[in-house]
Scaffold this motif. Structure first.
Motif, PDB file in Angstrom:
ATOM      1  N   HIS A 154       4.584   3.459  -1.729  1.00 18.77           N
ATOM      2  CA  HIS A 154       3.285   3.625  -1.019  1.00 18.77           C
ATOM      3  C   HIS A 154       3.180   2.899   0.248  1.00 18.77           C
ATOM      4  O   HIS A 154       4.032   2.008   0.553  1.00 18.77           O
ATOM      5  N   THR A 155       2.158   3.258   0.827  1.00 21.48           N
ATOM      6  CA  THR A 155       2.143   2.673   2.214  1.00 21.48           C
ATOM      7  C   THR A 155       1.210   1.419   2.042  1.00 21.48           C
ATOM      8  O   THR A 155       0.796   0.958   3.405  1.00 21.48           O
ATOM      9  N   GLY A 156       1.108   0.662   0.899  1.00 23.44           N
ATOM     10  CA  GLY A 156       0.329  -0.582   0.998  1.00 23.44           C
ATOM     11  C   GLY A 156      -0.750  -0.528  -0.014  1.00 23.44           C
ATOM     12  O   GLY A 156      -1.202   0.244  -0.337  1.00 23.44           O
ATOM     13  N   THR A 157      -0.736  -1.960  -0.576  1.00 19.50           N
ATOM     14  CA  THR A 157      -1.514  -2.084  -1.734  1.00 19.50           C
ATOM     15  C   THR A 157      -3.317  -1.906  -1.272  1.00 19.50           C
ATOM     16  O   THR A 157      -3.625  -2.190  -0.248  1.00 19.50           O
ATOM     17  N   PRO A 161      -2.835   6.578  -0.983  1.00 21.27           N
ATOM     18  CA  PRO A 161      -1.701   6.857  -1.543  1.00 21.27           C
ATOM     19  C   PRO A 161      -1.373   6.197  -2.812  1.00 21.27           C
ATOM     20  O   PRO A 161      -0.934   6.449  -3.757  1.00 21.27           O
ATOM     21  N   HIS A 162      -1.733   4.626  -2.610  1.00 18.27           N
ATOM     22  CA  HIS A 162      -1.560   3.688  -3.806  1.00 18.27           C
ATOM     23  C   HIS A 162      -2.450   3.896  -4.867  1.00 18.27           C
ATOM     24  O   HIS A 162      -1.896   4.121  -6.093  1.00 18.27           O
ATOM     25  N   LEU A 163      -3.682   3.839  -4.666  1.00 18.35           N
ATOM     26  CA  LEU A 163      -4.776   3.881  -5.732  1.00 18.35           C
ATOM     27  C   LEU A 163      -4.544   5.446  -6.424  1.00 18.35           C
ATOM     28  O   LEU A 163      -5.007   5.631  -7.609  1.00 18.35           O
ATOM     29  N   ALA A 164      -4.394   6.230  -5.618  1.00 17.38           N
ATOM     30  CA  ALA A 164      -4.348   7.880  -6.239  1.00 17.38           C
ATOM     31  C   ALA A 164      -3.475   8.030  -7.009  1.00 17.38           C
ATOM     32  O   ALA A 164      -3.503   8.696  -8.326  1.00 17.38           O
TER      33      ALA A 164
END
Length: 319
Positions: A154-157, A161-164
């Motif tokens: 994903h594109t970063g913590t 996109p990460h949390l979803a």
């Protein structure tokens, strides 16, 4: 003549003028802050909005790039900008999320005037062509049978996109190994190079899907994106995860309601501008209009929802 004499006398005496004697808004250039680097999709979209807004209002609109701090610098600058409607900013989703993760100088509900909701980013889940699954349900079945073995980038913590993806995994009942990257270019190199079999991100992967190098598993929006009518959403596949990542325009708290109304109406007209809509289509961004009142309510709901998500994932700031 009496009105002109009153105006002259008031100026001479340094008296505050009544509203009819002040400059009609807008009477000079407006600064629209894009809190992302120049040259990216967000920059292109904000410049399209700026161009269309200038046509609607009849004054120049200067787009100013202020990247950094996860897209929240524009919101921070609203704290020192005059509440006169001449300094505006894009309000991306991170404005409501990052204050729960790190100390920020602003409260997104208390310190900002939400003017209008405009559009939002499209996010999707893709995999390599040699991944051991061909659709989202097969991926879930595979991941459930192998706890912690599904690797995705994903594109970063803390990014959407990460949390979803993590919310989706939580609701679907599987665990993952997530690999954060510094941005879209880096994650695209990783998945195309076979370093990760799955990624969650923005539609920069589309050309590689069309070229047969990647498989498009699902989008994360509320409805199917009209650019990808054959690609299901995560929600319709059976897991109630939606991330439209809406964004709109903010102004400093205390901006005159009449000025806010003028800005709202002008921005709303941009959503009927064919040139603007063509730019949104180019970057797969749907129209997600919210009125001033609805956008303010959205901010309150989202700020609280982001707090719960961040706390559940153990990413909340201490103190």
């Amino acid at each position: 003549m009496q009105r002109r004499n009153l105006l002259t006398a008031a100026l001479t005496a340094g008296v505050t003028l009544p509203s009819w004697a002040q400059d009609r808004f807008p009477s000079r250039p407006i600064t629209l802050i894009c809190p992302w680097p120049a040259g990216g999709s967000s920059d292109a979209v904000m410049r399209a909005f700026g161009d269309s807004l200038a046509r609607q209002l009849g004054v120049p609109v200067v787009v100013e790039n202020r990247p950094g701090a996860g897209g929240t610098l524009g919101a921070s600058l609203m704290l020192t900008a005059k509440p006169d409607g001449y300094t505006l900013t894009q309000l991306p989703l991170g404005v409501y999320r990052l204050p729960h993760m790190q100390k920020m100088p602003f409260d997104p509900v208390r310190d900002l005037q939400h003017v209008i909701g405009l559009t939002g980013y499209t996010f999707g889940i893709v995999c390599t062509m040699d991944a051991p699954f061909r659709n989202l349900k097969e991926m879930v079945t595979w991941a459930r049978a192998r706890p912690g073995q599904l690797i995705y980038g994903h594109t970063g913590t803390g990014t959407t996109p990460h949390l979803a993806f993590e919310e989706f995994a939580h609701k679907a009942g599987f665990t993952t190994q997530d690999v954060p990257y510094k941005g879209t270019a880096e994650i695209m190199q990783a998945i195309l190079g076979g370093h990760v079999p799955v990624m969650s991100g923005t539609p920069e992967f589309v050309p590689h899907v069309k070229a047969g190098k990647l498989r498009f598993l699902a989008t994360l929006g509320r409805e199917r994106n009209r650019a990808f009518p054959d690609v299901p959403t995560v929600k319709e596949s059976g897991w109630d995860t939606v991330s439209d990542s809406p964004f709109g325009i903010g102004a400093p708290r205390g901006t005159d309601p009449a000025v806010v109304r003028t800005l709202h109406d002008a921005f709303k007209r941009t959503l009927e501008d064919p040139h603007l809509l063509e730019t949104l289509d180019r970057y797969y961004q749907p129209v997600l209009y919210m009125s001033t009142e609805d956008y303010g309510r959205y901010a309150q709901r989202t700020f609280e929802a982001e707090r719960l998500t961040i706390e559940r994932m153990g990413l909340a700031r201490k103190g």
